[in-house]
Design an enzyme around this catalytic site. Structure first.
Site, PDB file in Angstrom:
ATOM      1  N   HIS A   1      -0.467   2.625  20.217  1.00  0.00           N
ATOM      2  CA  HIS A   1      -0.388   2.131  18.826  1.00  0.00           C
ATOM      3  C   HIS A   1      -1.677   2.605  18.181  1.00  0.00           C
ATOM      4  O   HIS A   1      -2.329   2.084  17.298  1.00  0.00           O
ATOM      5  CB  HIS A   1      -0.266   0.580  18.764  1.00  0.00           C
ATOM      6  CG  HIS A   1       0.925   0.136  19.596  1.00  0.00           C
ATOM      7  ND1 HIS A   1       1.941   0.065  18.717  1.00  0.00           N
ATOM      8  CD2 HIS A   1       1.074  -0.466  20.663  1.00  0.00           C
ATOM      9  CE1 HIS A   1       2.873  -0.287  19.415  1.00  0.00           C
ATOM     10  NE2 HIS A   1       2.234  -0.634  20.732  1.00  0.00           N
TER      11      HIS A   1
ATOM     12  N   SER B   1     -17.155  24.014   4.940  1.00  0.00           N
ATOM     13  CA  SER B   1     -16.832  23.683   3.562  1.00  0.00           C
ATOM     14  C   SER B   1     -17.427  24.658   2.330  1.00  0.00           C
ATOM     15  O   SER B   1     -18.743  24.990   2.969  1.00  0.00           O
ATOM     16  CB  SER B   1     -17.128  22.218   3.291  1.00  0.00           C
ATOM     17  OG  SER B   1     -17.257  21.954   2.140  1.00  0.00           O
TER      18      SER B   1
ATOM     19  N   LYS C   1     -20.012  20.575   7.266  1.00  0.00           N
ATOM     20  CA  LYS C   1     -18.762  20.466   7.850  1.00  0.00           C
ATOM     21  C   LYS C   1     -18.216  21.459   8.825  1.00  0.00           C
ATOM     22  O   LYS C   1     -18.783  22.448   8.629  1.00  0.00           O
ATOM     23  CB  LYS C   1     -17.882  20.532   6.616  1.00  0.00           C
ATOM     24  CG  LYS C   1     -17.743  19.305   5.530  1.00  0.00           C
ATOM     25  CD  LYS C   1     -17.499  17.972   6.176  1.00  0.00           C
ATOM     26  CE  LYS C   1     -15.927  17.845   6.483  1.00  0.00           C
ATOM     27  NZ  LYS C   1     -15.026  18.251   5.190  1.00  0.00           N
TER      28      LYS C   1
ATOM     29  N   GLU D   1      -5.134  21.918  12.034  1.00  0.00           N
ATOM     30  CA  GLU D   1      -4.248  21.290  11.045  1.00  0.00           C
ATOM     31  C   GLU D   1      -3.394  22.501  10.673  1.00  0.00           C
ATOM     32  O   GLU D   1      -2.154  21.871  10.189  1.00  0.00           O
ATOM     33  CB  GLU D   1      -5.335  21.044   9.929  1.00  0.00           C
ATOM     34  CG  GLU D   1      -6.312  19.986  10.229  1.00  0.00           C
ATOM     35  CD  GLU D   1      -7.551  19.950   9.413  1.00  0.00           C
ATOM     36  OE1 GLU D   1      -7.390  20.918   8.361  1.00  0.00           O
ATOM     37  OE2 GLU D   1      -8.317  19.076   9.262  1.00  0.00           O
TER      38      GLU D   1
END
Length: 459
Positions: free
Chosen positions: A156, A277, A283, A290
């Site tokens: 979970h 970024s 970043k 992804e």
């Protein structure tokens, strides 16, 4: 321009209609497979005395010339010739003269395209199996270094029990092993030849389908000509397997994305597989993970699209089936790229072992060990569960963890607790003691890695 099938027609289609109906913009991907199929077909026609030795030799020479040009990307295709088959036939006739028209004796574009796709998928299925093997080897490399690296295990997405990091990685190894065996099993059905089935009913020419199949490396021929030209189960089976592989990679992507965040900081992906970024200089985005997660949807879409395409089609071939190719090509490209990206990400991934170890000392993932400890001393597990639950609540209220409790506090909770409880609660002990078959105990993990290495070596 005169169509190669135009004798029946008195009017020509407008250019935009030809463009809408043509498949050459995408089925040119099958150029090598189409020529391979034609070479086997002409060899069979000669073997069966349907073509003379001279005719067959001329056609084979022309086909080899086209193959050389195809490998150099020197062939020019025309929308007016619709598809890869008619384009190659026209190019062949231009190359060797009217005898090129004899190549199509005893076959149809229907069995020809089915043969092409069988050859294409057989080749790429084997390549994808090799890609899976490479990813498994990358996983084994990391797992071998991190048998005794401990990571919080989750259910979970809540801290559950500590596990060996190698054990976690090996879960994906065995998922991929199932994926590999699914593809391996699909080859049994994929390796069947439709060539010689004709448009739908076979042919009057005395062809030898088994001989042509043998030349192309197929194990068998379709037993029914209608089935041979209308079957796309072999593509659906591949797409189903591909969807499951992408699902596994997507789940793994999600974990890598979480683990590489500042909140987790369990791993750092190599710069090769990350981006920055345009506005935030600090970043480092896990973009390749992804992208794999995102591309999973397109593979699912290709699968569902083909299922939907086929669900209402009568036998045998229908023009709808022209739409079976782009999704197949896209799935192959997407899957091969995703597996290669993943192999690189895993192989070069840096594991922050210190962070992982620190986190396993800062949670209650050893609580089950307390309950098991009491149960092993005779207390019913449900009562032990309650005792430990109260101790956890006490720790939460005091801002501490189970290893921080005093012996007096343990004795107050249950007289069954002894001094050995502190050793029992160490994350390394918690993991090591889970030595049941397939468990996260270090000995079990080492055994699993050895077994997995044997699996890979057998391939």
């Amino acid at each position: 321009m005169m169509k190669l099938w135009g004798g029946r027609f008195t009017k020509s289609a407008e250019e935009w209609v030809d463009a809408f109906g043509a498949s050459i913009p995408f089925d040119k991907e099958l150029v090598q497979e189409d020529i391979e199929g034609s070479l086997a077909h002409v060899q069979m026609l000669e073997y069966c005395n349907i073509l003379t030795e001279e005719e067959a030799s001329t056609i084979k020479t022309g086909l080899h010339t086209l193959m050389e040009k195809a490998e150099k990307d020197e062939l020019e295709y025309s929308v007016q010739n619709e598809d890869i088959h008619l384009n190659l036939e026209k190019l062949l006739t231009d190359e060797i003269g009217p005898v090129g028209g004899k190549l199509h004796t005893g076959r149809s574009r229907n069995d020809q395209i089915a043969t092409d796709m069988h050859l294409y998928l057989k080749k790429h299925t084997k390549e994808i199996m090799d890609n899976i093997k490479q990813l498994q080897q990358a996983l084994l490399g990391q797992a071998g270094q991190h048998v005794e690296t401990i990571i919080p295990g989750y259910t979970h997405l809540q801290r559950a029990q500590p596990v060996s990091f190698a054990h976690h990685l090996m879960a994906y190894f065995w998922m991929l092993e199932r994926d590999y065996t699914r593809l391996e099993d699909s080859l049994k059905r994929l390796n069947t030849s439709p060539l010689g089935a004709g448009a739908l009913a076979g042919t009057t020419f005395p062809i030898d389908r088994e001989y042509a199949a043998e030349l192309l490396g197929f194990d068998a021929v379709y037993e029914n000509s209608l089935d041979a030209v209308s079957d796309r189960d072999f593509i659906l089976e591949f797409m189903s397997a591909a969807s499951m592989i992408m699902m596994h990679l997507s789940r793994f992507s999600e974990e890598l994305i979480l683990w590489s965040s500042q909140e987790f900081n369990f791993v750092e992906l190599d710069d090769t597989f990350a981006t920055g970024s345009s506005i935030m200089p600090q970043k480092k985005n896990p973009d390749m993970a992804e992208l794999v997660r995102g591309k999973t949807g397109r593979v699912y879409g290709n699968f569902v699209s083909l299922l939907t395409l086929l669900k209402g089609l009568p036998l045998a071939y229908n023009k709808d089936m022209q739409e079976d190719k782009e999704g197949m090509f896209d799935t192959v490209t997407t899957l091969e790229g995703s597996l290669k990206i993943f192999s690189g990400m895993i192989e070069t991934m840096n594991v922050n072992t210190g962070v992982m170890e620190k986190e396993t000392h800062s949670d209650f993932s050893n609580a089950t060990e307390l309950a098991d400890y009491l149960a092993a001393k005779g207390l019913p597990f449900r009562e032990a569960h309650e005792v430990v639950g109260k101790l956890v609540l006490k720790c939460i209220e005091k801002g501490m963890y189970l290893l921080d409790l005093s012996m007096e506090e343990y004795k107050t909770a249950s007289t069954l607790f002894e001094e050995d409880i502190y050793e029992v609660l160490k994350p390394s002990t918690v993991v090591a003691r889970r030595n049941s078959a397939g468990g996260t105990g270090f000995d079990q993990v080492r055994h699993a890695i050895e077994k997995a290495q044997d699996k890979v070596q057998e391939k």
